[in-house]
Scaffold this active site. Structure first.
Site, mmCIF file in Angstrom:
data_model
loop_
_atom_site.group_PDB
_atom_site.id
_atom_site.type_symbol
_atom_site.label_atom_id
_atom_site.label_comp_id
_atom_site.label_asym_id
_atom_site.label_seq_id
_atom_site.Cartn_x
_atom_site.Cartn_y
_atom_site.Cartn_z
ATOM 1 N N GLU A 52 2.824 -1.879 0.517
ATOM 2 C CA GLU A 52 1.425 -2.259 0.716
ATOM 3 C C GLU A 52 1.273 -2.695 2.164
ATOM 4 O OE1 GLU A 52 -0.164 -5.346 -1.760
ATOM 5 O OE2 GLU A 52 0.762 -4.557 -3.590
ATOM 6 N N GLU A 77 5.752 -8.555 -5.532
ATOM 7 C CA GLU A 77 5.647 -9.857 -4.877
ATOM 8 C C GLU A 77 6.126 -11.017 -5.748
ATOM 9 O OE1 GLU A 77 1.694 -10.202 -3.239
ATOM 10 O OE2 GLU A 77 2.070 -8.636 -1.757
#
Length: 505
Positions: free
Chosen positions: A275, A158
């Site tokens: 995820e 991220e």
């Protein structure tokens, strides 16, 4: 009534159990973690395990030192080998995420999580790439090139969020990715490297990542992204509450990379959702509930239509991003609590593991599959109200005409396993026993018992090669029904009316 086609059907994609997430990798050194992973693999059998912290100081790989006035670096693989050996021994391969930055290689002091993963760029790019090459070369040497070529290598986590990459500096991430990807390929050109492991809503980054990769001719073998449906966190002590978007929003997010990358050089590459969950918080009580299993059931059943893998975040509550958990049930991401108490969403995955490879039908509340031996499975789920304005329907009926076997007439043996607010639900039992923060051994026994799904067995008549299956589901129920063509081998002299020695009437 829904008439399920007799087939042949198409293949049910295995993306739902291709990968699962975990807390930082050094947690794998703990007994509770390994016990949980063993149970998970026995009941479900995931292919890959992805977690943070491969290069953080918890595994102790990067060990700089000075000798005779010269700066040197030693790479230590003591803990890494134990983690990888434990995973492989349980039949699960690593999905390698390269991060976070070792403290003594970092350019700054910014960290994330209770365990302080450093999220700044390397102070020395050459030392960083030497670390990447050393780790991968060691893995190739220890486990063999053919094996390690099957392990995806993801660059960072991220980077579009300033909490995970200093200032969310896109140009700095592109530099890191380029240097890292070339370092990976220097070890073995067949190793699979990719990224950028974006958070939801960062698809502009993905477009620019594709442009950067083409402009710089940078290796990219797969694309990765994350998916969550929760709104802003409303904090309470040791927890949060959040609104949820409809579960279909997760499927939209799974599909987004292929839509965004159409027409680019990265079009057609494997897409890994590394995820996904409802909430992105490891302290949201929704994760522990039967609602959560029913909410995610349509996603798990259909996600393989949109991505090559979608990794549930995470398999276990042995997880410490916000600190050490304060209670057995605390809203953790895990399919399992500490001490291997199974949550309702665990059973969703365990039920999926008992479905067949041939998909006959899928609807808004069911998935029908067939095994090579003729067994037919029906996974069904009750609808939920994710707005919270209603509790959801008390009863939901699914009625199907299901093909069973090849004989025109006969019977089918029916096995049903169910989880809902009352059954297969240790969270409900825990709340009723007063929410003990640290359950005593006897209480743990009760919770393990409460986590067992309800099971029933009966027979159904088969007419014209079909059985009519009527399922009435309770609120937030998920159920798995297995129908097996019945071969009755009861001897002709058997008469249960004579069990106590009497004569047949």
């Amino acid at each position: 009534m829904i008439r399920v086609p007799a087939g042949p059907g198409d293949r049910l994609p295995g993306a739902w159990r291709s990968c699962v997430g975990t807390g930082r990798l050094d947690l794998a050194l703990r007994r509770d973690y390994q016990d949980s992973l063993a149970l998970l693999q026995r009941d479900i059998g995931f292919g890959y395990l992805r977690g943070h912290g491969l290069l953080s100081d918890g595994l102790g790989i990067h060990r700089p030192y000075a000798w005779q006035g010269v700066h040197r670096t030693h790479h230590s693989f003591t803990y890494l080998d134990q983690v990888i050996d434990a995973c492989l021994g349980l039949g699960i391969r690593p999905f390698l995420e390269l991060g976070f930055m070792p403290d003594r290689l970092a350019s700054g002091e910014q960290t994330v999580f209770w365990w302080r993963g450093n999220v700044t760029p390397p102070a020395d790019e050459k030392e960083w790439t030497a670390l990447v090459r050393a780790v991968l070369a060691h893995l190739v040497d220890r486990y063999g090139a053919d094996e390690v070529r099957t392990w995806p290598v993801e660059v960072w986590n991220e980077p579009d969020l300033p909490d995970f990459w200093q200032d969310a500096d896109e140009a700095a991430y592109h530099r890191l990715y380029e240097a890292t990807a070339h370092a990976v390929k220097e070890v073995d050109a067949a190793l699979q490297v990719g990224g950028p492991a974006l958070s939801p809503g960062a698809d502009g980054w993905l477009e620019r990542f594709a442009e950067f990769a083409e402009r710089r001719d940078v290796p990219v073998d797969f694309v990765s992204r994350h998916a969550y449906t929760s709104g802003p966190a409303r904090h309470v002590p040791f927890g949060v509450h959040q609104t949820l978007a409809p579960a279909s929003a997760l499927l939209d997010q799974f599909a987004e990379p292929r839509r965004t990358l159409a027409g680019t050089r990265l079009a057609g590459l494997p897409v890994h959702i590394t995820e996904f969950n409802s909430s992105y918080r490891p302290d949201n009580p929704v994760h522990d509930t039967a609602f959560h299993a029913a909410y995610l059931a349509p996603v798990v059943a259909a996600g393989g239509d949109h991505a090559d893998s979608f990794s549930y975040w995470t398999f276990s509550d042995v997880f410490e991003e916000t600190g050490i958990p304060t209670a057995l049930f605390h809203g953790g991401f895990g399919l399992l609590t500490h001490r291997q108490v199974r949550k309702p969403t665990y059973h969703l995955y365990a039920f999926m593991a008992r479905t067949g490879e041939e998909r006959l039908a899928r609807g808004e509340d069911h998935l029908v599959t067939r095994h090579p031996d003729g067994r037919v499975t029906v996974l069904a789920w009750a609808p939920v109200d994710e707005t919270g304005r209603t509790p959801g329907p008390d009863r939901h009926t699914v009625r199907l005409s299901v093909p069973v076997g090849t004989a025109p007439r006969g019977e089918a043996f029916v096995r049903r396993s169910s989880v809902d607010e009352e059954r297969g639900n240790a969270y409900t039992a825990w709340r009723r026993m007063g929410s003990p923060r640290s359950p005593r051994p006897g209480q743990l026994d009760v919770l393990h018992e409460a986590a067992e799904p309800a099971r029933t067995h009966h027979r159904l008549p088969v007419e014209d090669g079909r059985a009519v299956l009527t399922l009435t589901l309770a609120r937030h129920e998920i159920t798995l029904v297995e129908l097996t063509p019945l071969l009755d081998e009861t001897p002709p002299w058997w008469d249960e009316r004579r069990l106590l020695g009497g004569e047949a009437p």
